[in-house]
Enzyme design. Structure first.
Site, PDB file in Angstrom:
ATOM      1  CE  LYS A 109      -2.414  -0.845   3.805  1.00 52.86           C
ATOM      2  NZ  LYS A 109      -1.963  -2.194   4.239  1.00 52.86           N
TER       3      LYS A 109
ATOM      4  NE  ARG B  52      -3.919  -1.040   9.866  1.00 54.17           N
ATOM      5  CZ  ARG B  52      -2.875  -0.477   9.274  1.00 54.17           C
ATOM      6  NH1 ARG B  52      -2.919   0.759   8.854  1.00 54.17           N
ATOM      7  NH2 ARG B  52      -1.766  -1.173   9.100  1.00 54.17           N
TER       8      ARG B  52
ATOM      9  NE  ARG C 266       7.341  -2.823   5.675  1.00 52.95           N
ATOM     10  CZ  ARG C 266       6.048  -2.566   5.870  1.00 52.95           C
ATOM     11  NH1 ARG C 266       5.299  -2.195   4.854  1.00 52.95           N
ATOM     12  NH2 ARG C 266       5.500  -2.730   7.062  1.00 52.95           N
TER      13      ARG C 266
ATOM     14  NE  ARG D 211       6.432  -0.555   9.863  1.00 51.11           N
ATOM     15  CZ  ARG D 211       5.222  -0.450   9.329  1.00 51.11           C
ATOM     16  NH1 ARG D 211       5.070   0.149   8.161  1.00 51.11           N
ATOM     17  NH2 ARG D 211       4.173  -0.942   9.945  1.00 51.11           N
TER      18      ARG D 211
ATOM     19  NE  ARG E 134       1.907  -4.925  11.283  1.00 51.07           N
ATOM     20  CZ  ARG E 134       2.909  -4.744  10.415  1.00 51.07           C
ATOM     21  NH1 ARG E 134       4.040  -5.417  10.573  1.00 51.07           N
ATOM     22  NH2 ARG E 134       2.780  -3.912   9.420  1.00 51.07           N
TER      23      ARG E 134
HETATM   24  P1  AMP Z   1       1.106   0.780   8.811  1.00 50.90           P
HETATM   25  O1  AMP Z   1       2.305   1.625   8.596  1.00 50.90           O
HETATM   26  O2  AMP Z   1      -0.066   1.213   7.981  1.00 50.90           O
HETATM   27  O3  AMP Z   1       1.391  -0.702   8.685  1.00 50.90           O
HETATM   28  O4  AMP Z   1       0.662   1.016  10.338  1.00 50.90           O
HETATM   29  C1  AMP Z   1       1.522   0.684  11.404  1.00 50.90           C
HETATM   30  C2  AMP Z   1       0.751   0.575  12.693  1.00 50.90           C
HETATM   31  O5  AMP Z   1       0.131   1.842  12.987  1.00 50.90           O
HETATM   32  C3  AMP Z   1      -0.392  -0.433  12.683  1.00 50.90           C
HETATM   33  O6  AMP Z   1       0.039  -1.763  12.927  1.00 50.90           O
HETATM   34  C4  AMP Z   1      -1.250   0.118  13.823  1.00 50.90           C
HETATM   35  O7  AMP Z   1      -0.662  -0.180  15.082  1.00 50.90           O
HETATM   36  C5  AMP Z   1      -1.141   1.622  13.612  1.00 50.90           C
HETATM   37  N1  AMP Z   1      -2.189   2.106  12.687  1.00 50.90           N
HETATM   38  C6  AMP Z   1      -2.016   2.606  11.420  1.00 50.90           C
HETATM   39  N2  AMP Z   1      -3.192   2.944  10.872  1.00 50.90           N
HETATM   40  C7  AMP Z   1      -4.139   2.649  11.789  1.00 50.90           C
HETATM   41  C8  AMP Z   1      -5.554   2.749  11.816  1.00 50.90           C
HETATM   42  N3  AMP Z   1      -6.259   3.216  10.756  1.00 50.90           N
HETATM   43  N4  AMP Z   1      -6.200   2.350  12.944  1.00 50.90           N
HETATM   44  C9  AMP Z   1      -5.527   1.902  14.012  1.00 50.90           C
HETATM   45  N5  AMP Z   1      -4.200   1.748  14.049  1.00 50.90           N
HETATM   46  C10 AMP Z   1      -3.501   2.122  12.956  1.00 50.90           C
END
Ligand code: AMP
Length: 224
Positions: free
Chosen positions: A13, A88, A127, A163, A174
């Site tokens: 994404k 999400r 990654r 990360r 996740r």
């Molecule tokens: P990402 O970079 O999109 O994989 O997001 C990393 C982490 O940020 C996720 O595993 C969640 O802990 C938090 N996070 C990101 N977007 C959301 C969301 N829309 N709702 C809740 N937690 C989020």
């Protein structure tokens, strides 16, 4: 144009959102990126969200929705935006629909990227990203020119990082959260007729982007 980019963790994404942002001149809004910036800056929000993120859990809906509602009101969003990683959960999707309704706005397209779990785990463990500019690399399919260094000339000396939530154990958590909490939003946007799905399995970033562009141009043609 307001676009939501959906899909499981690690489907690409972030990479695609950066390309959509550049191609259509709309800001890329990644909630994960916003949260990580808060953590790095040790802000109050950063202190609140750190534990959730490092454990691979979702940040509470209320805080997440507030951040996105505020961000999408900023001046650079008047011509639209690409949302990456939000919503999400169904409550987030419902709340954001309410927020947009009050602004007489709406989401034009919800693009869903699909990839099998084993390919996701393989991609995520390889990654690496640049903490300075956000560029994303993959040690197997898209490595940096110099080991551990960002290719971007502005990030000279910056080391690429893995990360903390990209370990196999946290990735599995996740994935579970995705199936339990996030996947149901596909039906939410499906009912509104704006869901488009891209099969990203075995596809290069260029191949996935070509499919996304086809959906966007189809949408623009129908809208006239
Ligand atoms: P990402 O970079 O999109 O994989 O997001 C990393 C982490 O940020 C996720 O595993 C969640 O802990 C938090 N996070 C990101 N977007 C959301 C969301 N829309 N709702 C809740 N937690 C989020």
């Amino acid at each position: 144009m307001q676009i939501i980019l959906m899909g499981n963790v690690g489907v690409g994404k972030g990479t695609q959102a950066q390309r959509i942002s550049a191609a259509y001149s709309i800001p890329h809004i990644s909630t994960g990126h916003i949260f990580r910036n808060h953590i790095r800056g040790n802000t109050d929000i950063g202190k609140e969200v750190r534990g959730y993120i490092e454990a691979g859990q979702l940040v509470p809906d209320e805080l997440t929705c507030r951040i996105v509602a505020d961000r999408t009101l900023e001046a650079d969003c008047t011509g639209g935006y690409i949302l990456d990683g939000f919503p999400r959960s169904v409550p987030q999707a419902e709340e954001f629909e309410r927020v947009l309704g009050a602004r007489e706005a709406n989401i034009d397209l919800a693009i869903n990227l699909e990839l099998p779990d084993d390919e996701i785990i393989e991609r995520l463990t390889a990654r690496r990203s640049c903490p300075t500019c956000g560029a994303i690399y993959n040690l197997r399919s898209n490595p940096p020119a110099q080991d551990g260094q960002c290719d971007n000339a502005d990030c000279v000396g910056g080391r690429l990082i893995q990360r903390k939530d990209d370990t196999v154990e946290t990735i599995r958590k996740r994935l579970d959260i995705y199936y339990d909490t996030t996947k149901p939003i596909l039906a939410f946007y499906g009912e509104r007729g704006i869901l488009r799905t891209v099969d990203a399995a075995g596809q290069s970033p260029d191949g996935v982007f070509a499919k996304i562009e086809a959906f966007v141009s189809q949408y623009n043609t129908v809208r006239g």
